[in-house]
Motif scaffolding. Structure first.
Motif, PDB file in Angstrom:
ATOM      1  N   PRO A 297      32.896  37.416  48.182  1.00  0.00           N
ATOM      2  CA  PRO A 297      32.577  36.138  48.807  1.00  0.00           C
ATOM      3  C   PRO A 297      33.547  35.060  48.322  1.00  0.00           C
ATOM      4  O   PRO A 297      34.166  35.209  47.282  1.00  0.00           O
ATOM      5  N   CYS A 298      33.674  34.001  49.091  1.00  0.00           N
ATOM      6  CA  CYS A 298      34.527  32.880  48.689  1.00  0.00           C
ATOM      7  C   CYS A 298      33.969  32.271  47.403  1.00  0.00           C
ATOM      8  O   CYS A 298      32.773  32.014  47.287  1.00  0.00           O
ATOM      9  N   LEU A 299      34.837  32.061  46.433  1.00  0.00           N
ATOM     10  CA  LEU A 299      34.393  31.548  45.136  1.00  0.00           C
ATOM     11  C   LEU A 299      33.889  30.117  45.241  1.00  0.00           C
ATOM     12  O   LEU A 299      33.116  29.655  44.417  1.00  0.00           O
ATOM     13  N   ALA A 300      34.315  29.398  46.262  1.00  0.00           N
ATOM     14  CA  ALA A 300      33.927  28.000  46.387  1.00  0.00           C
ATOM     15  C   ALA A 300      32.680  27.810  47.251  1.00  0.00           C
ATOM     16  O   ALA A 300      31.797  27.032  46.907  1.00  0.00           O
ATOM     17  N   CYS A 301      32.579  28.521  48.393  1.00  0.00           N
ATOM     18  CA  CYS A 301      31.466  28.260  49.318  1.00  0.00           C
ATOM     19  C   CYS A 301      30.561  29.465  49.526  1.00  0.00           C
ATOM     20  O   CYS A 301      29.516  29.353  50.157  1.00  0.00           O
ATOM     21  N   GLY A 302      30.945  30.630  49.031  1.00  0.00           N
ATOM     22  CA  GLY A 302      30.082  31.803  49.141  1.00  0.00           C
ATOM     23  C   GLY A 302      30.165  32.521  50.470  1.00  0.00           C
ATOM     24  O   GLY A 302      29.504  33.528  50.665  1.00  0.00           O
ATOM     25  N   SER A 303      30.970  32.024  51.401  1.00  0.00           N
ATOM     26  CA  SER A 303      31.115  32.709  52.684  1.00  0.00           C
ATOM     27  C   SER A 303      31.875  34.019  52.485  1.00  0.00           C
ATOM     28  O   SER A 303      32.355  34.311  51.396  1.00  0.00           O
ATOM     29  N   GLY A 304      32.020  34.790  53.568  1.00  0.00           N
ATOM     30  CA  GLY A 304      32.599  36.126  53.443  1.00  0.00           C
ATOM     31  C   GLY A 304      34.106  36.184  53.252  1.00  0.00           C
ATOM     32  O   GLY A 304      34.649  37.224  53.008  1.00  0.00           O
TER      33      GLY A 304
ATOM     34  N   LEU B  34      38.940  33.242  48.207  1.00  0.00           N
ATOM     35  CA  LEU B  34      38.943  31.808  48.471  1.00  0.00           C
ATOM     36  C   LEU B  34      39.248  31.681  49.964  1.00  0.00           C
ATOM     37  O   LEU B  34      40.361  31.987  50.398  1.00  0.00           O
ATOM     38  N   CYS B  35      38.240  31.271  50.747  1.00  0.00           N
ATOM     39  CA  CYS B  35      38.410  31.286  52.204  1.00  0.00           C
ATOM     40  C   CYS B  35      39.425  30.224  52.638  1.00  0.00           C
ATOM     41  O   CYS B  35      39.701  29.267  51.911  1.00  0.00           O
ATOM     42  N   ALA B  36      39.937  30.411  53.848  1.00  0.00           N
ATOM     43  CA  ALA B  36      40.993  29.523  54.349  1.00  0.00           C
ATOM     44  C   ALA B  36      40.499  28.075  54.396  1.00  0.00           C
ATOM     45  O   ALA B  36      41.242  27.139  54.088  1.00  0.00           O
ATOM     46  N   ARG B  37      39.212  27.895  54.766  1.00  0.00           N
ATOM     47  CA  ARG B  37      38.675  26.534  54.866  1.00  0.00           C
ATOM     48  C   ARG B  37      38.665  25.843  53.498  1.00  0.00           C
ATOM     49  O   ARG B  37      39.064  24.702  53.354  1.00  0.00           O
ATOM     50  N   CYS B  38      38.184  26.573  52.477  1.00  0.00           N
ATOM     51  CA  CYS B  38      38.124  25.982  51.136  1.00  0.00           C
ATOM     52  C   CYS B  38      39.522  25.766  50.569  1.00  0.00           C
ATOM     53  O   CYS B  38      39.777  24.792  49.878  1.00  0.00           O
ATOM     54  N   ARG B  39      40.411  26.690  50.864  1.00  0.00           N
ATOM     55  CA  ARG B  39      41.782  26.545  50.381  1.00  0.00           C
ATOM     56  C   ARG B  39      42.381  25.239  50.909  1.00  0.00           C
ATOM     57  O   ARG B  39      43.085  24.532  50.208  1.00  0.00           O
TER      58      ARG B  39
END
Ligand SMILES: [Zn+2]
Length: 250
Positions: free
Chosen positions: A19-26, A30-35
């Motif tokens: 999961p994304c370390l920042a938002c927990g999404s899949g 680190l998802c593109a949005r959080c990056r």
């Protein structure tokens, strides 16, 4: 062996859903949005961190030898480091490597200056499948000079609990026995400018300091340090104890 270990690390990561370390999404680690949204937090902000690390040896001026950090060991940066070191999430190493690169750049290395990474313990390599410091240094475009300092094979951090709970001075005394000069130390070190010791996280400076002392005693004219991240002191005032990053075993 190194390649094999690296391959194991990558294979491990590929089979663990992250999961994304920042938002927990899949879309981890680190998802593109959080990056994009948290890009500001991922930009290196190098600073000189030696005054935080009570265990560093003092230079001729009476001040600790300089240690540059690429950023604070806080917030999203510390989460990335914990995932990288503790859970084998190597896909975030680019962010951390850029921090180490910024710390090295701040030292403005000359021709005779060399980089030396803190020697990894076998236990650390075998547990993780890779050497975190070597990965970061490679990601930062650097290469550590080999054969200048070694970790003693017989040395063990502690029977139980590792370095946890020890004061900076006790850790320093324990770590002083952990390293020895490498086979090339006598020939290479005296001809060097600064020997820059590279590590992932600076806490008390006990590890970095122990390696610096070995290098100085073996003929290095000057030493410095470069770390990806530096922790803020969290212990009681004047005591020099610090929060211990996960997996910091030496
Ligand atoms: Zn995210």
């Amino acid at each position: 062996m190194g390649l094999l270990l690296d391959a194991c690390g990558d294979a491990f990561e590929a089979f663990v859903p992250s999961p994304c370390l920042a938002c927990g999404s899949g879309g981890g680690p680190l998802c593109a949005r959080c990056r994009a949204a948290r890009a500001e937090e991922l930009v290196p902000r190098p600073f000189e961190a030696s005054e935080r690390a009570s265990a560093l040896p003092l230079g001729p001026s009476g001040e600790p030898w300089p240690v540059w950090a690429g950023g604070e060991y806080t917030g999203l940066r510390s989460e990335l480091m914990l995932a990288f070191k503790g859970r084998g999430v190597t896909a975030v190493s680019d962010v951390l490597a850029s921090h180490l690169g910024a710390a090295v750049a701040a030292l403005d290395l000359g021709e005779r200056d060399v980089l030396v990474r803190v020697p990894p313990s076998w236990r650390s390599c075998l547990t993780r499948g890779y050497d975190p410091v070597e990965r970061l240094l490679a990601g930062a475009g650097g290469a550590g000079e080999r054969g200048l300092v070694r970790r003693r094979a017989a040395w063990r951090p502690a029977a139980r609990g590792g370095q946890k709970g020890l004061g900076a001075r006790q850790r320093g005394e324990r770590l002083a026995r952990a390293f020895r000069p490498g086979p090339r130390a006598g020939a290479v070190l005296p001809r060097c400018g600064r020997v820059v010791v590279v590590d992932d996280v600076l806490t008390t400076g006990a590890t970095l300091g122990a390696v610096m002392k070995v290098l100085l005693a073996a003929g290095a004219p000057a030493v410095a340090g470069a770390v990806a991240l530096a922790a803020r002191p969290t212990g009681r005032a004047g005591e020099g104890t610090l929060g211990e990053p996960l997996g910091k075993d030496g």
